[in-house]
Design an enzyme around this catalytic site. Sequence first.
Site, PDB file in Angstrom:
ATOM      1  N   VAL D  13      34.147  40.511  50.646  1.00  0.00           N
ATOM      2  CA  VAL D  13      35.073  41.606  50.939  1.00  0.00           C
ATOM      3  C   VAL D  13      34.828  42.125  52.353  1.00  0.00           C
ATOM      4  O   VAL D  13      35.763  42.461  53.079  1.00  0.00           O
ATOM      5  CB  VAL D  13      34.944  42.719  49.881  1.00  0.00           C
ATOM      6  CG1 VAL D  13      35.769  43.946  50.272  1.00  0.00           C
ATOM      7  CG2 VAL D  13      35.399  42.202  48.516  1.00  0.00           C
ATOM      8  N   CYS D 147      40.338  45.308  41.624  1.00  0.00           N
ATOM      9  CA  CYS D 147      41.420  44.409  42.045  1.00  0.00           C
ATOM     10  C   CYS D 147      42.489  44.194  40.977  1.00  0.00           C
ATOM     11  O   CYS D 147      43.691  44.255  41.267  1.00  0.00           O
ATOM     12  CB  CYS D 147      40.836  43.059  42.475  1.00  0.00           C
ATOM     13  SG  CYS D 147      39.619  42.368  41.351  1.00  0.00           S
ATOM     14  N   LYS D 202      37.273  48.530  33.161  1.00  0.00           N
ATOM     15  CA  LYS D 202      37.814  49.091  34.401  1.00  0.00           C
ATOM     16  C   LYS D 202      39.335  49.201  34.323  1.00  0.00           C
ATOM     17  O   LYS D 202      39.922  50.224  34.703  1.00  0.00           O
ATOM     18  CB  LYS D 202      37.421  48.218  35.601  1.00  0.00           C
ATOM     19  CG  LYS D 202      35.961  48.345  36.009  1.00  0.00           C
ATOM     20  CD  LYS D 202      35.637  47.384  37.171  1.00  0.00           C
ATOM     21  CE  LYS D 202      34.148  47.384  37.492  1.00  0.00           C
ATOM     22  NZ  LYS D 202      33.787  46.296  38.424  1.00  0.00           N
ATOM     23  N   HIS D 239      45.068  37.064  41.826  1.00  0.00           N
ATOM     24  CA  HIS D 239      44.991  37.360  40.390  1.00  0.00           C
ATOM     25  C   HIS D 239      46.403  37.351  39.810  1.00  0.00           C
ATOM     26  O   HIS D 239      47.318  37.979  40.357  1.00  0.00           O
ATOM     27  CB  HIS D 239      44.380  38.741  40.163  1.00  0.00           C
ATOM     28  CG  HIS D 239      42.901  38.817  40.417  1.00  0.00           C
ATOM     29  ND1 HIS D 239      42.133  37.732  40.750  1.00  0.00           N
ATOM     30  CD2 HIS D 239      42.040  39.878  40.370  1.00  0.00           C
ATOM     31  CE1 HIS D 239      40.865  38.117  40.897  1.00  0.00           C
ATOM     32  NE2 HIS D 239      40.783  39.405  40.687  1.00  0.00           N
TER      33      HIS D 239
END
EC number: 1.2.1.11
Lengths: 338, 338, 338, 338
Positions: D13, D147, D202, D239
Site C-alpha cells: 500500500v 478495501c 470488517k 476485488h
Amino acid sequence: MINVGVLGATGAVGQRFVQLLAAHPWFNLKTLTASERSAGKSYREAVNWRLDVAMPENMGDIVVSKTSVDSVKDLDIVFSALPAELAGILETEIADSGVAVCSNAASHRMDADVPLVIPEVNPDHLGLIDVQRDRGRDGFIVTNPNCSTIVMTMALNPIRKRNFSDIRVATMQAVSGAGFEGIAAMAIYDNVVPYIGSEETKMETETKKIMGHFNGSEIEYSPVQVSASCHRVPVIDGHTMAIWADTDDPAEEIINDFRNYRAPFSNLPTQPDKSVIYLDAVDRPQPRLDRNSGNGMSVSVGRVREGLRFIATGHNTIRGAAGASVLNAELIASRKYL
Amino acid sequence: MINVGVLGATGAVGQRFVQLLAAHPWFNLKTLTASERSAGKSYREAVNWRLDVAMPENMGDIVVSKTSVDSVKDLDIVFSALPAELAGILETEIADSGVAVCSNAASHRMDADVPLVIPEVNPDHLGLIDVQRDRGRDGFIVTNPNCSTIVMTMALNPIRKRNFSDIRVATMQAVSGAGFEGIAAMAIYDNVVPYIGSEETKMETETKKIMGHFNGSEIEYSPVQVSASCHRVPVIDGHTMAIWADTDDPAEEIINDFRNYRAPFSNLPTQPDKSVIYLDAVDRPQPRLDRNSGNGMSVSVGRVREGLRFIATGHNTIRGAAGASVLNAELIASRKYL
Amino acid sequence: MINVGVLGATGAVGQRFVQLLAAHPWFNLKTLTASERSAGKSYREAVNWRLDVAMPENMGDIVVSKTSVDSVKDLDIVFSALPAELAGILETEIADSGVAVCSNAASHRMDADVPLVIPEVNPDHLGLIDVQRDRGRDGFIVTNPNCSTIVMTMALNPIRKRNFSDIRVATMQAVSGAGFEGIAAMAIYDNVVPYIGSEETKMETETKKIMGHFNGSEIEYSPVQVSASCHRVPVIDGHTMAIWADTDDPAEEIINDFRNYRAPFSNLPTQPDKSVIYLDAVDRPQPRLDRNSGNGMSVSVGRVREGLRFIATGHNTIRGAAGASVLNAELIASRKYL
Amino acid sequence: MINVGVLGATGAVGQRFVQLLAAHPWFNLKTLTASERSAGKSYREAVNWRLDVAMPENMGDIVVSKTSVDSVKDLDIVFSALPAELAGILETEIADSGVAVCSNAASHRMDADVPLVIPEVNPDHLGLIDVQRDRGRDGFIVTNPNCSTIVMTMALNPIRKRNFSDIRVATMQAVSGAGFEGIAAMAIYDNVVPYIGSEETKMETETKKIMGHFNGSEIEYSPVQVSASCHRVPVIDGHTMAIWADTDDPAEEIINDFRNYRAPFSNLPTQPDKSVIYLDAVDRPQPRLDRNSGNGMSVSVGRVREGLRFIATGHNTIRGAAGASVLNAELIASRKYL
C-alpha cells in the site's frame, strides 16, 4: 520389513515422502521427525497437509519426534527432507551412528565419498558406500541430485552414447520446488522469474559427478559442460526444460534412442514401467498433463529437432525429490547394502 | 496531419493499434476496417474491447468499414493487423494502389524488396522502399518482425559489435500473442506448452534478414545462426527469453554495452526514452513488472552471465506488434518517404 | 457384466466417463461414440486426451463408432456426454429403442417423467422409470443435475431437516465446466467472469425438482427458492460455493448434522466412503486440495457460521458430471431396473 | 502546496501511496518512512518496487526516515500504510502532536470520534474532526474503510434510497490485498481460499458506521445488516463481489439509479469522472478489465437482476486503500480542515 523414518516430515518434500512410504511394500515407515514445536504431537496435528492427495490415514497417528540422532537411531534407513542448513551436520552424525541416510538435501551431494545417484543413470556409484565404510563409518549417506538435474540427466541418459560434451538448458520450473511458502503469489502469478538461487550451479556441477566414472575408489568427473538458465514459471508441479546437446546425429535416430530405451533393471517397487517416455505429439511434454506419468516417476521427452534440441518434463517433488530418495533406498536394499 | 487507418481493427493487435493511434501527434486515425459482419457499425458496437485500458472515447464513434482496397484508398498509411491468410493479397493491392502499408502480418516479411524493419536496429533497410517504387509501385509495404524476433534482435542490438554468429534462444511467451481466443485456459493454466506453430522458423529466418546488410538494392542476409525453442507460459502479456550468444567477452563489458546503448535517433513520438533497459537486480527482467516500461516500447535485459547468457523481456503486442508498426510509420514519415 | 457405452467420448466429460468406466467392476465399456470425423479410428487416434491421468491403455484400441442409435442398440446402458443440441432427440430415440440412457446433458432434466437424480439425495425418484415404461417406452432416460446444482444439493442434504426455504448461493466455478476449449486463457487468467450462461436458472429450477416429492406418478416440486449468482474463476477443476440458508439453528448443530451424515446406502462401487466431508480447518474446503477427495466423488463442506452460511466444494467433471451419471447407473443396476 | 508524508512507504500500500502522490497537484510528498532497517537509505535503495508501473523517478532520491512521530512532525498530512499493530499508538501520537493523519490502517476505524469516510458516501462524517479538536487534540485522524467495504458501500450508494436493510455479499478478493508476501503461490494458484481473517467482521461492522447518521456529535449506526462470505481468488488486483439487497424494486429502476448517479462534488484531483460505472455487457464487471477504470478509482457494477442481485468490482489497493486515503485528504483540504 525395513524400518524407515523421515527427517523433516511436515514440509513440502516431507509430505511427499510420507505419501510415497505410507504403503510401501518393503519399508515400514515408523518415525516422523520435525522441529521442537511439532514434537510430541500426532502427525495429524503437527502437519498442515497440503498435497492434493489425502494424507494416508495410518500416518496421522504417528507421534512426531524431534529431529535428532536419537530419534532415528533404531531405524535402518532415514530419508532426509531437511533444509540444507540443518542437513550438513545432522546427516553426518546419523550416518556415523550406523543408519543409512537417503538424502534429498544438497549438503553432501558433492562430498567425494557420497554417491549422487539416479538408479537408472549411475547405479554403480553406490560403490562409494563401501568407501564410506572403509573409512570406518557404520552407516552411510546416499544423495539424489537437485530436481532439475534429475530431470535433465534422466532425459539425456537414453542418448549418452551420442557423446555430446556441451549442453545448454533453459528450465521452466514449478513453484512447489521452493516449498509451500517459498514463492509469493504476487511474485509469480502472470509472471516469469528468471532466477533461482544456485540452481544453475547445481545443474552444472552435479551433472559432471552423475555422468562421471566410478573407478572403484572415487568419481572421475565427466568433462560434460552444462550451461543452464533457470526460470520459475506459474506451474504448481513439474519442471520443463529445453535442452540443446551437441550432436549432429539425425533426429530420427535420437527418437529411436528414446523409444527403445529401457532402464537397466525393473525390480524396484517405486520404479515406473518406463523411466523415460517419448511423446509423439508436437506439443508435448507438458507439465500439467505429463507430470504424473508413472506415478510421478517417469520423465517425459518430446519435440526432438535437429540441433539437437528437445524438451523434457518431470515431476519435481516426486521424481525430482522424495521419489528419487525412495528409489535410491530401494536400489540400496536390493543390492544388499543394508 | 497524416491520415491513417487500421486493417483488422477489432482483434487483439487491432485494438492495440487503436490504443496507440487514438491520440497520436502526427497521425490522424480516421478509418477502421473489419469483416463484413462489423461493417457499418460504430467501432463501439463492433468491437469487444478487451484491453485493460479503456477504449479511447473518440474512437467509439468511427463507423467501421469493410476491409478492402477501396476503404483505405484515400489514406496516407494503413496499419495492417490482418491475419496472414488475408494479408498476402490485400496488402499487395493496397500498396499497388498508392498507399503506404505498415504491416504486422507475416505474409510479406521475407519478400525480397519489402523492408523488415526495427527502427533502432536496421533503419537503413527502408531503402527498399525505393526498390519497390523503382519497379513501378505507387505505394509500398514495410513490415515489422514477429514479436519474439523483435524482442531478441533489439536485445542483441547493443552488443552486435561482439560478432557472435551462433544464437540459442528459449522463449517463454505470453498468451496474448495468439490473440484473444487463441489459447484455451485449460491448455495453458498451470502448464507450459513447448510448441508455437512456425515461431521457431520465424525467429531463425527473420533474424538473418534484419541483421543483414542493405547494399542499395537488396538485403544480403546475415550468416548468424539462430536455434530457437519456443514455449507458451501462463503470462498475459510480455515475452521473456533466455539467450545464449557465442562470445567469450567478459560479462562486465557486455553489461557496459547495454548500459551505454542509445538508439540512433530520438525524435519519434512512440519511441521510448530507452529502447533497451539494463536491470541490475538479480531476478529481473520479469514480464509482469517490466512489460510496460517505456509505455510497452522498451525491451528490458538482465542476468548477464559469462557464456554469454542473458535474459530479455518485451511487451509482445505493443513493442512486438502494433507499436512496432507505428514506430516504423513514424520513421518513414520522419524520413520523408510519404 | 453389464455392457455399456459412452456417447460423445472424446470431449471433456466423455474422457472422464472413459476414465471412470475403464476398470469398472460391474460395467463392461465396449462402445465409444463420437462425430463422423472420428468414426472408424481407434480411440487412441481419435481422442486428444487431456486429463492429467493417463488414458487407460485398454481403451485406446476400441474403434470409435459414429454417434447414432444403431451404434448403441446392443448395449444395456449408454452414458451421454453429448452437447444439449444433440442430446434432445438422440437420447429419446435411444431410450425408445430399449436402452437405458444415463445422461449428463441438460436436454431432458426437466421432463416430467425423467428422473433428475443424485443417489444420496433423491434415490426414490428413480420410480419415474416405471412411469416411462408404463407409457410404452422400452428403455428409459435418467439424468443427473448440472454440476453446480449437484454440489449444492449434496451439501444441503445433511441439513434438509432444518426446513429452510430460501437459499442464496454464490458460485466460484472451474473452467473445465465449459469443456476443453470453452474459455480462452485471455478471458479468465487473472480474472473473474461473473456470468455463466443459463447456470443460475439451472440451479434455481433443478433444485426444486431434486428436492421435490415423488408421489408415485410425478414429482411435486419443492417450494425451496434458490437465488444464485454464478462466477467463473481461474481454477482448473472444482466448483466452490458460498451458501446461505434460512435457518437460525446454531452452527454447532449444523456442524453435527454434517459430521453425523451417512449416505442411505453404501453398496455402489463409485460411491465414496463419505459423500459429504466436513472439514474443521478455518480455511477449507479449497478446490485444489479437496476436489479429489473420495476419488472426486465427495463434496467437502466447511466454514459453518451462523446465518446460516457455509462453503461447499466438489469436483465438477467427476462428482458434477461423469461420476454422477455412473453412480446413477450403479443405483439403477442395484435396484434391478435393467 | 501542502506538505505530506507516507508512513510505511515500502510495502504494497505504501508503494501505491508513492505512485499516487509523486505528481499530486496539491500535495508535496517530502517524507517517506519505513522501519529502522531502511532508515537513512534512499527510497530507491530501500524499496523493492513491485508495482507494474515504474517507480516515479523523483521519489527515488528521498532519504527514508525511521517511522516515528518526530519524522513527520513538520508535515501537514501523513498517510498511514502501517500495519495495524503499529498504527494504533503511533497514529494517536502523531494526531496529538498536531498533524492530520489519513490512515488506511484498521486500528482507529471504529473509534467513536474518528471519521470512517468515503468522500462520495458520507462526506459529512468529517464533522467528527471537530469533535476530536473539541477534546483538545491538535491534529486529527481520518480513516478509510477496509478495501472490500469500500467497494461494496460505493456500489450500494447510488441505490441507498431503496431502503434495504439486509445485505448478503460474497467476495472474490485479489491477492494484493494481503501484501506482496501475504499469500504463497502454492496456496492460491488453481485454487480458492474461502477465508480471509476478520474480513467478514470488517464488512459487517464498518458498513453500519459508514451508512450511519452523524448527528453533530457522534455517528448513529445504521441498522443495516450485512452477512458476508469472503474468499480469496487467483487475481492480482481487483476485488469482485456478488451483492444481494432486499428490495423488490424492478431491476430497470436500479439500473437507472446506477446510470444516473453522480458524485456529490467533482473538484477533487484524485476523483474519477464517474465514481460508479454501470456496465451493460452481460459478463461485466471483471477485475482484469475494469479495475483500472478511472485510474483505479471507479467502482464498476453490472449484472443487475431481480432479487436484488448485482456484481461490483473495484481496485483494492487504489480505490480500496491508498487512493481512498488520498481522496479523503483532498476532501479534507478542500473543506478547510487543515
